[in-house]
Design a protein around this motif. Structure first.
Motif, PDB file in Angstrom:
ATOM      1  N   LEU A  54      10.315  13.568   9.376  1.00  0.00           N
ATOM      2  CA  LEU A  54       9.002  13.813   9.283  1.00  0.00           C
ATOM      3  C   LEU A  54       9.128  15.154   9.103  1.00  0.00           C
ATOM      4  CD1 LEU A  54       7.171  11.693  11.848  1.00  0.00           C
ATOM      5  CD2 LEU A  54       7.571  11.464   9.352  1.00  0.00           C
ATOM      6  N   ASP A  55      10.013  15.822   9.901  1.00  0.00           N
ATOM      7  CA  ASP A  55       9.916  17.622   9.621  1.00  0.00           C
ATOM      8  C   ASP A  55      10.354  17.925   8.420  1.00  0.00           C
ATOM      9  OD1 ASP A  55       8.982  17.824  12.219  1.00  0.00           O
ATOM     10  OD2 ASP A  55      10.996  18.045  13.089  1.00  0.00           O
ATOM     11  N   HIS A  56      11.386  17.194   7.718  1.00  0.00           N
ATOM     12  CA  HIS A  56      12.025  17.279   6.428  1.00  0.00           C
ATOM     13  C   HIS A  56      10.953  17.427   5.282  1.00  0.00           C
ATOM     14  CE1 HIS A  56      15.365  18.003   3.389  1.00  0.00           C
ATOM     15  NE2 HIS A  56      14.952  16.925   2.898  1.00  0.00           N
ATOM     16  N   GLY A  57      10.059  16.396   5.277  1.00  0.00           N
ATOM     17  CA  GLY A  57       9.255  16.343   4.344  1.00  0.00           C
ATOM     18  C   GLY A  57       7.864  16.705   4.730  1.00  0.00           C
ATOM     19  N   VAL A 117       4.755   9.418   3.096  1.00  0.00           N
ATOM     20  CA  VAL A 117       3.779   8.093   3.211  1.00  0.00           C
ATOM     21  C   VAL A 117       4.752   7.379   4.215  1.00  0.00           C
ATOM     22  CG1 VAL A 117       2.560   6.135   2.401  1.00  0.00           C
ATOM     23  CG2 VAL A 117       2.801   8.355   1.017  1.00  0.00           C
ATOM     24  N   VAL A 118       4.086   7.084   5.569  1.00  0.00           N
ATOM     25  CA  VAL A 118       5.119   6.360   6.415  1.00  0.00           C
ATOM     26  C   VAL A 118       4.404   4.851   6.844  1.00  0.00           C
ATOM     27  CG1 VAL A 118       5.696   6.301   8.856  1.00  0.00           C
ATOM     28  CG2 VAL A 118       6.128   8.244   7.615  1.00  0.00           C
ATOM     29  N   SER A 129       0.921  -1.251   0.017  1.00  0.00           N
ATOM     30  CA  SER A 129       0.013   0.071   0.147  1.00  0.00           C
ATOM     31  C   SER A 129       0.653   1.353  -0.056  1.00  0.00           C
ATOM     32  CB  SER A 129      -1.056   0.198   1.399  1.00  0.00           C
ATOM     33  OG  SER A 129      -1.776  -1.189   1.301  1.00  0.00           O
ATOM     34  N   LEU A 130       1.983   1.048   0.762  1.00  0.00           N
ATOM     35  CA  LEU A 130       2.860   2.218   0.808  1.00  0.00           C
ATOM     36  C   LEU A 130       3.545   2.591  -0.577  1.00  0.00           C
ATOM     37  CD1 LEU A 130       4.780   3.995   3.030  1.00  0.00           C
ATOM     38  CD2 LEU A 130       6.414   2.265   2.001  1.00  0.00           C
ATOM     39  N   PHE A 176       8.176   7.848   0.243  1.00  0.00           N
ATOM     40  CA  PHE A 176       7.952   6.728   1.255  1.00  0.00           C
ATOM     41  C   PHE A 176       8.865   6.579   2.422  1.00  0.00           C
ATOM     42  CE2 PHE A 176      10.101   3.007   0.040  1.00  0.00           C
ATOM     43  CZ  PHE A 176      10.331   3.267  -1.508  1.00  0.00           C
ATOM     44  N   ILE A 177       8.699   6.496   3.416  1.00  0.00           N
ATOM     45  CA  ILE A 177       9.296   6.185   4.610  1.00  0.00           C
ATOM     46  C   ILE A 177       9.052   4.972   5.261  1.00  0.00           C
ATOM     47  CG2 ILE A 177      10.380   7.196   6.738  1.00  0.00           C
ATOM     48  CD1 ILE A 177       8.966   9.971   5.599  1.00  0.00           C
ATOM     49  N   SER A 178      10.065   4.114   5.334  1.00  0.00           N
ATOM     50  CA  SER A 178       9.703   2.714   6.174  1.00  0.00           C
ATOM     51  C   SER A 178      10.359   2.724   7.347  1.00  0.00           C
ATOM     52  CB  SER A 178      10.199   1.632   5.390  1.00  0.00           C
ATOM     53  OG  SER A 178      10.487   0.377   6.416  1.00  0.00           O
ATOM     54  N   LEU A 179       9.748   2.876   8.532  1.00  0.00           N
ATOM     55  CA  LEU A 179      10.145   2.831   9.821  1.00  0.00           C
ATOM     56  C   LEU A 179      11.120   1.743  10.235  1.00  0.00           C
ATOM     57  CD1 LEU A 179       7.212   4.038  12.185  1.00  0.00           C
ATOM     58  CD2 LEU A 179       9.107   5.384  10.778  1.00  0.00           C
TER      59      LEU A 179
END
Length: 217
Positions: free
Chosen positions: A76-79, A85-86, A36-37, A48-51
């Motif tokens: 997160l702040d940078h984007g 999308v995380v 989905s990401l 997209f950001i994968s934790l």
């Protein structure tokens, strides 16, 4: 469980008043978050950001909690201006950090019978080096996959009810039509056997095309 048929009441994504989308996808391992990401980030043109990739260093070395929080916060702040999308939760370490910054929270909650075979197959592909690792440099072994207390397959089985209970509590707070936090009603549950998720992604695609069309007019 909250009403899943929200498409006639709410848009597929709420977004911010200024038009940004910061989407947080949660769910158990194997529930379809990564797929989905990739779909949402492609449709919206967002990073997209994968934790998992932020947390796990090569050879399965864990990032210290304070360092992990700082990395996630900075990412997160940078984007924030563009959007993001995380995928993932890590609530034990991050608490509501990602959820509070998100404009939309998508909880994937398919039946265990649907996604458990998926994670077994994904694990087999990783063992055969035919699938991407959880994080760069984090290779899996047969012992780790099937005979360890840290097995992702065991995690999937033992955390199905835990993740569902946690998601239900979050819906009570953030649910689009039921949340106690009226100014933060931004979470939807997507369950079922795949049709609901496919339909929602198609609605996101239609929404994105409509926004681009209005921009070109």
């Amino acid at each position: 469980m909250a009403n899943d048929n929200l498409e006639h009441v709410f848009p597929p994504l709420i977004g911010s008043p200024t038009g940004q989308f910061r989407v947080h996808i949660i769910g158990n391992s194997g529930s379809g978050k990564a797929w989905s990401l990739d779909g949402i980030s492609t449709i919206l043109g967002l990073p997209f950001i994968s934790l998992d990739e932020l947390y796990w260093k090569p050879s399965w070395v864990e990032t210290p909690p304070h360092e992990f929080r700082e990395i996630v916060q900075n990412t997160l702040d940078h984007g924030d201006t563009l959007g993001w999308v995380v995928e993932g939760s890590y609530r034990r370490i991050l608490g509501n950090l990602v959820t509070e910054k998100a404009t939309d929270v998508i909880w994937l909650d398919p039946p265990l019978a649907l996604y458990f075979p998926r994670i077994v197959w994904r694990t087999i592909l990783r063992l055969l080096t035919m699938g991407p690792p959880c994080s760069k440099g984090c290779d899996e072994s047969i012992r780790m996959a099937f005979f360890s207390k840290d097995s992702i397959i065991l995690w999937c089985l033992t955390h199905h009810s835990i993740v569902r209970e946690r998601g239900t509590r979050m819906m009570e707070q953030y649910g689009l039509d039921v949340g106690r936090y009226h100014g933060q009603r931004k979470m939807r549950r997507i369950g079922g056997w795949g049709g609901q998720l496919s339909k929602w992604l198609e609605n996101v695609r239609t929404m994105a095309v409509g926004k681009r069309s209005r921009f070109l007019l």
